[in-house]
Structures are given as structure tokens and as C-alpha cells.
Write an enzyme that holds these catalytic residues in place. Sequence first.
Site, mmCIF file in Angstrom:
data_model
loop_
_atom_site.group_PDB
_atom_site.id
_atom_site.type_symbol
_atom_site.label_atom_id
_atom_site.label_comp_id
_atom_site.label_asym_id
_atom_site.label_seq_id
_atom_site.Cartn_x
_atom_site.Cartn_y
_atom_site.Cartn_z
ATOM 1 N N SER A 98 0.922 -1.118 -0.090
ATOM 2 C CA SER A 98 0.085 -0.018 -0.019
ATOM 3 C C SER A 98 0.853 1.073 0.081
ATOM 4 O O SER A 98 2.112 1.326 0.509
ATOM 5 C CB SER A 98 -0.880 -0.026 1.308
ATOM 6 O OG SER A 98 -1.529 1.255 1.245
ATOM 7 N N TYR A 140 -1.953 -0.983 10.858
ATOM 8 C CA TYR A 140 -2.169 -1.626 9.590
ATOM 9 C C TYR A 140 -1.384 -1.465 8.765
ATOM 10 O O TYR A 140 -0.818 -2.240 7.932
ATOM 11 C CB TYR A 140 -3.593 -0.956 8.826
ATOM 12 C CG TYR A 140 -3.702 -1.325 7.469
ATOM 13 C CD1 TYR A 140 -4.126 -2.747 6.930
ATOM 14 C CD2 TYR A 140 -3.297 -0.449 6.666
ATOM 15 C CE1 TYR A 140 -3.926 -2.842 5.733
ATOM 16 C CE2 TYR A 140 -3.538 -0.589 5.265
ATOM 17 C CZ TYR A 140 -3.721 -1.961 4.923
ATOM 18 O OH TYR A 140 -3.816 -2.080 3.468
ATOM 19 N N LYS A 158 1.947 -3.608 6.622
ATOM 20 C CA LYS A 158 2.544 -3.641 5.208
ATOM 21 C C LYS A 158 4.062 -3.527 5.159
ATOM 22 O O LYS A 158 5.018 -4.362 4.363
ATOM 23 C CB LYS A 158 1.729 -2.433 4.403
ATOM 24 C CG LYS A 158 0.264 -2.750 4.166
ATOM 25 C CD LYS A 158 0.083 -4.316 3.512
ATOM 26 C CE LYS A 158 -1.413 -4.615 3.083
ATOM 27 N NZ LYS A 158 -1.812 -5.626 2.917
HETATM 28 P P1 NAD Z 1 -10.922 -7.231 1.331
HETATM 29 O O1 NAD Z 1 -11.232 -7.088 2.900
HETATM 30 O O2 NAD Z 1 -12.197 -6.797 0.560
HETATM 31 O O3 NAD Z 1 -10.155 -8.476 0.852
HETATM 32 C C1 NAD Z 1 -9.498 -9.104 1.596
HETATM 33 C C2 NAD Z 1 -9.827 -10.563 1.817
HETATM 34 O O4 NAD Z 1 -8.945 -11.402 2.615
HETATM 35 C C3 NAD Z 1 -11.312 -10.941 2.332
HETATM 36 O O5 NAD Z 1 -12.010 -11.744 1.321
HETATM 37 C C4 NAD Z 1 -11.165 -11.662 3.681
HETATM 38 O O6 NAD Z 1 -12.031 -12.454 4.047
HETATM 39 C C5 NAD Z 1 -9.642 -12.066 3.481
HETATM 40 N N1 NAD Z 1 -8.916 -12.616 4.434
HETATM 41 C C6 NAD Z 1 -8.464 -11.772 5.433
HETATM 42 N N2 NAD Z 1 -7.736 -12.364 6.486
HETATM 43 C C7 NAD Z 1 -7.632 -13.578 6.114
HETATM 44 C C8 NAD Z 1 -6.991 -14.720 6.470
HETATM 45 N N3 NAD Z 1 -6.083 -14.880 7.544
HETATM 46 N N4 NAD Z 1 -7.022 -15.997 5.813
HETATM 47 C C9 NAD Z 1 -7.857 -15.953 4.680
HETATM 48 N N5 NAD Z 1 -8.473 -14.954 4.213
HETATM 49 C C10 NAD Z 1 -8.542 -13.575 4.815
HETATM 50 O O7 NAD Z 1 -9.679 -6.021 0.995
HETATM 51 P P2 NAD Z 1 -9.387 -5.496 -0.526
HETATM 52 O O8 NAD Z 1 -9.683 -4.159 -0.412
HETATM 53 O O9 NAD Z 1 -9.799 -6.493 -1.367
HETATM 54 O O10 NAD Z 1 -7.619 -5.704 -0.063
HETATM 55 C C11 NAD Z 1 -6.795 -6.698 -0.398
HETATM 56 C C12 NAD Z 1 -5.456 -6.515 -0.020
HETATM 57 O O11 NAD Z 1 -5.001 -5.068 -0.642
HETATM 58 C C13 NAD Z 1 -5.237 -6.275 1.414
HETATM 59 O O12 NAD Z 1 -4.017 -6.904 1.792
HETATM 60 C C14 NAD Z 1 -5.306 -4.737 1.713
HETATM 61 O O13 NAD Z 1 -4.534 -4.450 2.818
HETATM 62 C C15 NAD Z 1 -4.386 -4.572 0.234
HETATM 63 N N6 NAD Z 1 -4.763 -3.059 0.119
HETATM 64 C C16 NAD Z 1 -5.853 -2.580 -0.125
HETATM 65 C C17 NAD Z 1 -6.419 -1.218 -0.330
HETATM 66 C C18 NAD Z 1 -7.558 -0.495 -0.449
HETATM 67 O O14 NAD Z 1 -8.042 0.413 0.020
HETATM 68 N N7 NAD Z 1 -8.683 -1.594 -0.732
HETATM 69 C C19 NAD Z 1 -5.296 -0.373 -0.698
HETATM 70 C C20 NAD Z 1 -3.971 -0.853 -0.650
HETATM 71 C C21 NAD Z 1 -3.863 -2.200 -0.092
HETATM 72 C C1 WQD Z 2 -9.723 9.350 1.022
HETATM 73 C C2 WQD Z 2 -9.921 10.901 1.021
HETATM 74 C C3 WQD Z 2 -10.417 11.454 3.518
HETATM 75 C C4 WQD Z 2 -14.261 9.686 3.909
HETATM 76 C C5 WQD Z 2 -7.074 4.501 2.762
HETATM 77 C C6 WQD Z 2 -5.938 4.031 3.836
HETATM 78 C C7 WQD Z 2 -4.812 3.265 2.697
HETATM 79 C C8 WQD Z 2 -5.294 2.644 1.726
HETATM 80 C C9 WQD Z 2 -6.361 3.312 0.780
HETATM 81 C C10 WQD Z 2 -5.343 0.286 2.384
HETATM 82 C C11 WQD Z 2 -9.146 11.520 2.252
HETATM 83 C C12 WQD Z 2 -11.533 11.947 2.767
HETATM 84 C C13 WQD Z 2 -13.174 9.993 3.277
HETATM 85 C C14 WQD Z 2 -15.323 10.517 4.316
HETATM 86 C C15 WQD Z 2 -13.878 12.579 3.618
HETATM 87 N N1 WQD Z 2 -5.873 1.227 2.147
HETATM 88 N N2 WQD Z 2 -12.853 11.496 3.225
HETATM 89 N N3 WQD Z 2 -14.973 11.786 4.141
HETATM 90 O O1 WQD Z 2 -7.316 7.525 3.819
HETATM 91 O O2 WQD Z 2 -6.656 7.919 1.343
HETATM 92 O O3 WQD Z 2 -6.543 5.697 2.470
HETATM 93 O O4 WQD Z 2 -7.404 3.661 1.997
HETATM 94 O O5 WQD Z 2 -4.127 0.227 2.397
HETATM 95 O O6 WQD Z 2 -3.834 2.937 3.538
HETATM 96 O O7 WQD Z 2 -5.500 4.694 4.578
HETATM 97 O O8 WQD Z 2 -8.675 6.683 1.777
HETATM 98 O O9 WQD Z 2 -10.925 6.848 1.103
HETATM 99 O O10 WQD Z 2 -10.406 6.755 3.521
HETATM 100 O O11 WQD Z 2 -10.088 8.655 2.308
HETATM 101 O O12 WQD Z 2 -13.651 13.570 3.410
HETATM 102 O O13 WQD Z 2 -16.312 10.247 4.607
HETATM 103 O O14 WQD Z 2 -11.333 11.108 1.400
HETATM 104 O O15 WQD Z 2 -10.102 12.745 4.677
HETATM 105 O O16 WQD Z 2 -8.776 12.697 2.073
HETATM 106 P P1 WQD Z 2 -7.249 7.239 2.475
HETATM 107 P P2 WQD Z 2 -10.144 7.183 2.305
#
Ligand code: NAD
Ligand code: WQD
Length: 339
Positions: A124, A149, A153
Amino acid sequence: MRVLVSGGAGYIGSHTVVQLVAAGHDVVIVDSFANSKPAVIGRLEALTGTHLPVHAFDLTDRDKTERLFADESFDAVIHFAGLKAVGESAQIPLEYYENNLDSTFSLVRAMRRHGVKLLVFSSSATVYGDHAPLPFREDYAPLVSTSPYGRTKVMNEHVLTDVAHADPTLRIGILRYFNPVGAHPSGTIGEDPQGIPNNLLPFIAQVAIGRRDKLVVFGDDYPTEDGTCERDYIHVEDLAAGHVAALTKLASTEEPVSVWNLGVGQGTSVLAMLHAFERAVGRELPYEIGPRRAGDQARSWADPAKANAELNWRTVKTIDDVCVDTWRWQSANPTGYED
Ligand code: NAD
Ligand code: WQD
């Protein structure tokens, strides 16, 4: 390739499964359904026109993970499984460290025991912390994050880098996602957050469908053009394509470990995103300006040049595509997969 997709029932994993099958890969899913619904599997089978084997267990269980690798053979693993809520990670940090690290330990141990060489890991942009210069580049160091969290990562990246250096026959791709948004253009799969959405796009979508009264914009006094925070929102379809490209690259590279930013390379403000969603819905959406949210950075966006060049990949979707696709998913599934 035969690809094990951990977390394949989740938001990003499910969209990637569709593209993996379209690219000719055989997919096996492992997911505990801790943060997803089994109903997604039927939708994925309908979209891909193929049967998708699913193993429902928690990857922190080393014995079950070992048994899966003993029973089946894989060419590659894409490791999405993890807990991802930044706020929750400060409430239950131990659960986050255990889940997000133990799942990696189980998988990598099983891979090494069974000779599986290719691994793609979901990292991330949070690993760039608060002080990296814009745009964020992969060679920035040291990696830091402000939440438990995010630190899972950072730790995972260090673990995987050490493991790859100790065994240079491995090919590990670390993908740093920026802000994943949007949904499959069919409207049959999308992001289905449990409870009140933490992230901007699902929150706006729930305002539009009438599940929430109004969007609260977290601060409009940031040093940005309109005063609201700017983020690099990447369509989940572009992100999924980045995984298919990374897998192809890992199969030919000589590098044991590679890091790639997956982002568009430009920032969009909270208000610009809200207005794009209003265009998709065809009406104004209620919002108010509230206080800043603790921990938010003013601006975050990627330098995607390394991924563009090395993966032969680039984003093609616009913010308007994001909003149209999210709205199609939200309006067809007002309560997510519960229907
Ligand atoms: P998500 O929660 O929709 O998907 C993650 C999946 O992993 C879920 O289906 C959950 O049930 C499963 N899971 C969690 N822990 C598990 C375990 N111990 N064993 C088996 N299954 C397990 O999340 P997502 O948004 O699809 O994210 C996928 C990956 O990408 C995650 O590692 C997340 O940290 C990373 N990521 C997400 C974002 C985002 O904003 N969505 C941004 C950056 C990184
Ligand atoms: C985006 C913008 C908020 C909700 C997060 C994690 C990051 C990554 C992606 C996993 C910000 C604003 C939000 C609301 C708002 N995830 N906002 N009102 O914080 O950039 O990133 O998700 O790895 O690690 O931190 O994403 O969607 O929460 O926010 O004004 O009700 O929207 O302040 O500027 P963020 P977000």
C-alpha cells in the site's frame, strides 16, 4: 499458470480473479470470508464462465495451508488476504499484526516447501509515510507508516525482501496500491464494506443510494487547490490488470524481489470526486464540511513510471469511469452481496 489467490473473495481479489481467468490462468481461491461473502463466488463463476475451486479457511492456520499445498500444485500465489481497516487496526493491533503477518508466514513456508517460486503481494502507498516527496517513488526509504495496519505492510515488505534475498530463486512482486476504487463494468461485483464505510467512494455511493444522509468532507483547509485532500484514485479494473502484468513479469525477471507502484500518477480532491459522482448519478449529493480526520495527509499520488515501463502496463480508466461503474454496482446491489 495455476494461481492460488488468497483473499480472492475480497474487493480487489475478486476483480483480479476475473482478469486472471480471462488471461488464461487457472485460479484457486483461498479465503476465510472474514471480510467477504460467499455469494461473490457465484457472481465470479457467472462472469468467468468457469468453476472456481474455493478453500474456506484462515491462512494463519499453518497446517491447513500446508495441506492445501500438499494436495494441489500451484505455479504462483497472489496474496491479497489481510485485514485492512486503518482505524480498527489501532483498536485491535494484535489481531492485525497476527493476521497480516502470520498469513504471509504460512503461505511463504508452504511455497518454499512445495517449490512454488512466484509471489505477488498487496502492499500500500501507506508505506511512504508522511514525509515522502511527491510523486511517491519506489526507491524512497525508509518505509514508515502511521497506523498498525500500515506497519503490517511495512513489516511484510521487509520480511518478503529478506526471504527473497536469502533464496534468490524466488520471484516476489510487491505492489503498492494507491486508492483502489470503482467496480466491474457488469455491476455484478464491487466493493461491499461492512458497517459504515471508512473510505470515500463507498461512502459517497451509500449517500447516493440513500443509506447515508450526507457526506462529511474531512477538512477543507488543506494546502491544495480546493482545500480538500488529494488522492491517487485507481480503478480496480486497472489495478487488477496490474496483477496479471506483474505475474507475467515475474515469470521472466531475474530479480528476486521487485516493487511497483500501482497508481494513476495524479491527485483528485475529495470535492472533485464528489462532483464526478454527482455527474454519474445525475443529481447533486448532500455534503457538509467537517473537521480534519486525524492522520490524513494533504496529498498522495504515485510515480507509476516504473510499473509503466517494466510491466508494460498503464491505467486507462478515468475518474468518471470510476463513478459510473461504482454507481452501476451500488444501484444494482443497494445492500451489497446481501441480496
Ligand atoms: P478485502 O477485505 O475486500 O479482501 C481481503 C480478503 O482477505 C477478504 O475476502 C477476507 O475475508 C480475506 N482474509 C483476510 N484475512 C484472511 C486470512 N487470515 N485468511 C484467509 N483470508 C483472509 O480487501 P481488499 O480491499 O480487497 O484488499 C486486498 C489487499 O489489498 C489487502 O491486503 C489490503 O490490505 C490491500 N490494500 C487494499 C487497499 C484498499 O484501499 N482497498 C489499498 C492498499 C492495499
Ligand atoms: C480519501 C479521502 C479523506 C471519507 C486509505 C488507507 C490507505 C489505503 C487506501 C489500504 C481523504 C476523505 C473520506 C469520508 C472524507 N488502504 N474522506 N469523508 O485515507 O487516502 O487511504 O485507503 O492500504 O492505507 O489509509 O482513503 O478513502 O479513507 O479517504 O472526506 O467520509 O477522502 O479525508 O482525504 P485514504 P479514504
